[in-house]
Scaffold this motif. Structure first.
Motif, PDB file in Angstrom:
ATOM      1  N   GLU A  22       0.834  -1.210   0.000  1.00  0.00           N
ATOM      2  CA  GLU A  22       0.000   0.000   0.000  1.00  0.00           C
ATOM      3  C   GLU A  22       0.866   1.257   0.000  1.00  0.00           C
ATOM      4  O   GLU A  22       0.595   2.212  -0.734  1.00  0.00           O
ATOM      5  CB  GLU A  22      -0.921  -0.014   1.229  1.00  0.00           C
ATOM      6  CG  GLU A  22      -1.818   1.191   1.322  1.00  0.00           C
ATOM      7  CD  GLU A  22      -2.666   1.211   2.585  1.00  0.00           C
ATOM      8  OE1 GLU A  22      -3.629   2.000   2.585  1.00  0.00           O
ATOM      9  OE2 GLU A  22      -2.377   0.483   3.548  1.00  0.00           O
ATOM     10  N   ASP A  25       2.418   1.775  -3.426  1.00  0.00           N
ATOM     11  CA  ASP A  25       1.428   2.298  -4.381  1.00  0.00           C
ATOM     12  C   ASP A  25       1.247   3.806  -4.200  1.00  0.00           C
ATOM     13  O   ASP A  25       1.214   4.553  -5.175  1.00  0.00           O
ATOM     14  CB  ASP A  25       0.083   1.590  -4.203  1.00  0.00           C
ATOM     15  CG  ASP A  25       0.091   0.156  -4.708  1.00  0.00           C
ATOM     16  OD1 ASP A  25       1.033  -0.229  -5.429  1.00  0.00           O
ATOM     17  OD2 ASP A  25      -0.863  -0.580  -4.362  1.00  0.00           O
ATOM     18  N   HIS A  26       1.123   4.254  -2.949  1.00  0.00           N
ATOM     19  CA  HIS A  26       0.984   5.687  -2.688  1.00  0.00           C
ATOM     20  C   HIS A  26       2.257   6.432  -3.072  1.00  0.00           C
ATOM     21  O   HIS A  26       2.201   7.537  -3.605  1.00  0.00           O
ATOM     22  CB  HIS A  26       0.653   5.941  -1.214  1.00  0.00           C
ATOM     23  CG  HIS A  26      -0.782   5.730  -0.883  1.00  0.00           C
ATOM     24  ND1 HIS A  26      -1.762   6.632  -1.198  1.00  0.00           N
ATOM     25  CD2 HIS A  26      -1.405   4.701  -0.256  1.00  0.00           C
ATOM     26  CE1 HIS A  26      -2.931   6.181  -0.779  1.00  0.00           C
ATOM     27  NE2 HIS A  26      -2.746   5.004  -0.200  1.00  0.00           N
ATOM     28  N   ASP A  27       3.411   5.829  -2.798  1.00  0.00           N
ATOM     29  CA  ASP A  27       4.694   6.439  -3.136  1.00  0.00           C
ATOM     30  C   ASP A  27       4.761   6.712  -4.639  1.00  0.00           C
ATOM     31  O   ASP A  27       5.151   7.801  -5.071  1.00  0.00           O
ATOM     32  CB  ASP A  27       5.831   5.516  -2.698  1.00  0.00           C
ATOM     33  CG  ASP A  27       7.173   6.205  -2.611  1.00  0.00           C
ATOM     34  OD1 ASP A  27       7.623   6.787  -3.615  1.00  0.00           O
ATOM     35  OD2 ASP A  27       7.793   6.145  -1.542  1.00  0.00           O
ATOM     36  N   THR A  95      -0.333  11.221   2.336  1.00  0.00           N
ATOM     37  CA  THR A  95      -1.312  10.968   1.283  1.00  0.00           C
ATOM     38  C   THR A  95      -2.323  12.111   1.273  1.00  0.00           C
ATOM     39  O   THR A  95      -2.302  12.977   2.151  1.00  0.00           O
ATOM     40  CB  THR A  95      -2.040   9.636   1.532  1.00  0.00           C
ATOM     41  OG1 THR A  95      -2.810   9.758   2.733  1.00  0.00           O
ATOM     42  CG2 THR A  95      -1.061   8.470   1.642  1.00  0.00           C
TER      43      THR A  95
END
Length: 165
Positions: A22, A25-27, A95
């Motif tokens: 997760e 993915d955000h990175d 985020t």
């Protein structure tokens, strides 16, 4: 989300291995071509002298029975390393859920506290010269510029900063 203190809104805990996908993915969404890959996160997590912390904000989700169940959303993370009296903020990000809530400040405080508990006498980081929110945060902690890496980021220098607690 209410406008309380960050610790009232987000829980910060050690980043667990099952959260790495997760985070990666955000990175990728936040940093694009300079993002860390999932493989790189795994490699860093396995290294001695590193720590990863994540902030999560409370949310509610409907279960199949229509009841609201408390869950959480990833709000940000920090990766630190420390050895020989020196520490590095390897990466820090928030985020969309975590922006403007003081979560980056709280993550940085947790990371610095972790480094100090390991004997760090200086904390280093590098930041994109155009990232004004991050520069403001770091300066408010007492970080100061000590150098630059030309063209380190796509179209930008990296500002090298240091903090002596």
């Amino acid at each position: 989300m209410s406008a309380g203190a960050p610790h009232e809104q987000a829980g910060i805990d050690e980043l667990r291995w099952w959260d790495l996908s997760e985070v990666a993915d955000h990175d990728a969404a936040i940093f694009g071509p300079t993002a860390w890959t999932l493989t790189y996160y795994w490699a860093v997590k396995a290294q001695a002298g590193t720590a990863m912390f994540a902030a999560r904000t409370p949310t509610s989700a409907r279960t199949p029975t229509a009841a609201l169940t408390p869950t959480s959303a990833l709000a940000g993370w920090i990766v630190m390393s420390a050895a020989g009296g020196e520490a590095d903020v390897m990466t820090i990000a928030t985020t969309e859920v975590g922006r403007g809530q003081g979560i980056a400040r709280e993550l940085l405080r947790v990371g610095i506290d972790w480094a100090l508990s390991r004997g760090a006498q200086a904390v280093h980081l590098e930041v994109d010269e155009h990232n004004e929110p991050a520069l403001g945060l770091y300066r408010s902690f007492g970080f100061s510029e000590w150098g630059r890496r030309p063209d380190y980021y796509p179209g930008a220098d990296a500002i090298l900063m240091r903090f002596h607690p």
